[in-house]
Design an enzyme around this catalytic site. Structure first.
Site, PDB file in Angstrom:
ATOM      1  N   HIS A 122     -78.355 -14.448-106.214  1.00  0.00           N
ATOM      2  CA  HIS A 122     -77.445 -15.293-106.987  1.00  0.00           C
ATOM      3  C   HIS A 122     -75.978 -15.019-106.665  1.00  0.00           C
ATOM      4  CE1 HIS A 122     -75.980 -12.256-109.879  1.00  0.00           C
ATOM      5  NE2 HIS A 122     -77.220 -11.774-109.896  1.00  0.00           N
TER       6      HIS A 122
ATOM      7  N   CYS B  97     -80.597  -7.447-109.062  1.00  0.00           N
ATOM      8  CA  CYS B  97     -80.594  -8.702-108.309  1.00  0.00           C
ATOM      9  C   CYS B  97     -79.942  -8.504-106.941  1.00  0.00           C
ATOM     10  CB  CYS B  97     -79.828  -9.778-109.078  1.00  0.00           C
ATOM     11  SG  CYS B  97     -80.680 -10.336-110.569  1.00  0.00           S
TER      12      CYS B  97
END
Length: 420
Positions: free
Chosen positions: A332, A349
């Site tokens: 992301h 992430c």
């Protein structure tokens, strides 16, 4: 001088002619000629199971048509469904000499069935037989239905895409249900179903799908006995396309990501992975798949049980996010992270720049593999679509049938029918 011949008596002339005719008959059309003629072949005889007039027949009983004194030339199965529809789609297979035909799939519960069969003897003379019977109706609360399927009809997916079927009730007879779910592909592959709990079946091939091909899925579940007294009540068919082969690799130690398409390097990125200060902030290593795509997506570790008064708490809205696990891992946008390519500082992430995350979001398909290496936390097979964490041998052995399915051929391993 004129000669006149006396007229013979009419009776005498008739008697002589009769004698001549009788002699001729004995020589030309008597038993001697009949003995040289070919005897007439017996008519082909057909039998059909279930028998004509049957009621309350198990829908997972196979239809069997047998012929003696000839070969079966045609079998038609018509099912009048409780909803008033007619289903004529039943297929079946012959033995080598076409003296037996057996249905491929099970019958709809609560249907009126008509089986019409034809056969020919050695002289080409046709015989027909018909059997009409009805199947056991489903009972409310004992009807197996499909809740969801991971692949959308007519969609284009990545080479790692699994076919996930979620049911609304537990399945005990897993081998029969597996045998009712047919997957066929344009390019040869071998695969199998694995079960994750009693309500979810997942189909995966031994290796990734070959790119640029069509895959068809036929879920022939109507009439399958999911467990005692529980019948499947619907069939469902759909197809999808496997697109290009796009595989991303991420090295945790180098903070680097490479995207290959059809075997050629397409793009490289600087990234930042989990800082690993806690287990939950450690990025998982292994083969992930892209699962879902989001824009303006809320990211927060409150999903991990972190409260707002915790110093580690965060909440951000990111431009682009691609999910790769159930444990909260995404590729992301992280425009606040100034250490991309230098250090791992995320909460698990894969942090990317705005432009890089936008590119990855736009160029990815569901089911694209993302291989991550370098961390000490392996991806669990049940974490998201971590199914490629199992070896091909283990995947095949853990199917209920225990056999690989050749997707380039019709049919499935095993049988969906009740063992008689």
């Amino acid at each position: 001088m004129t000669f006149r011949f006396p007229r013979r008596p009419a009776v005498a002339l008739g008697a002589a002619a009769a004698a001549v005719l009788m002699a001729a008959s004995a020589c030309s059309t008597g038993e001697g000629d009949l003995a040289n003629e070919e005897p007439t072949a017996d008519a082909a005889e057909l039998s059909i199971t279930p028998e004509d007039g049957g009621s309350e027949i198990r829908p997972d009983s196979p239809i069997v048509v047998s012929a003696s004194n000839g070969k079966i030339t045609d079998v038609q199965v018509e099912q009048q469904l409780p909803e008033g529809e007619t289903d004529k789609s039943m297929t079946g297979g012959y033995n080598d000499d076409k003296t037996e035909w057996v249905s491929d799939w099970t019958l709809h519960p609560g249907s009126d069935v008509t089986v019409t069969a034809a056969a020919e003897n050695s002289e080409g003379k046709t015989s027909e037989a018909i059997s009409e019977f009805s199947t056991v109706p489903p009972v409310e609360g004992q009807r197996l239905e499909i809740k969801s399927i991971s692949v959308e009809p007519d969609s284009t997916v990545g080479v790692g895409m699994p076919i996930i079927v979620d049911f609304d009730m537990p399945v005990e007879n897993k081998a029969q249900v597996e045998a009712a779910m047919e997957v066929t592909s344009e390019k040869p592959a071998k695969g199998a179903w694995n079960w994750f709990g009693d309500k979810q079946a997942v189909f995966r091939t031994e290796e990734y799908w070959e790119p640029y091909q069509k895959v068809d899925v036929n879920l022939n579940l109507a009439g399958v006995a999911a467990s005692e007294g529980v019948w499947g009540i619907e069939n469902r068919s759909f197809g999808f396309e496997v697109g290009r082969s796009q595989i991303s690799t991420i090295d945790e130690n180098k903070h680097h990501m490479t995207v290959e398409r059809d075997g050629e390097t397409l793009k490289e990125f600087d990234v930042s992975l989990g800082k690993a200060s806690q287990r939950k902030y450690t990025t998982t290593s292994g083969t992930h798949l892209t699962m879902a795509f989001h824009t303006d997506y809320r990211m927060s570790n409150d999903t991990l049980g972190v409260s707002e008064d915790d110093p580690e708490y965060y909440e951000e809205f990111v431009d682009y996010a691609v999910r790769i696990s159930h444990s909260g891992e995404f590729l992301h946008t992280a425009d606040w992270n100034y250490q991309l390519g230098e250090a791992n500082t995320s909460h698990g992430c894969i942090n990317m720049s705005v432009s890089d995350s936008k590119w990855f979001y736009e160029e990815s398909l569901r089911g694209d593999p993302v291989d991550i290496t370098g961390t000490d936390r392996p991806l669990e097979v049940t974490n998201g679509w971590g199914y490629w964490q199992r070896s091909a041998e283990e995947w095949i052995s853990q199917s209920a049938t225990g056999e690989a399915d050749d997707t380039s051929e019709p049919g499935t391993p095993g049988s969906p029918h009740h063992e008689q």
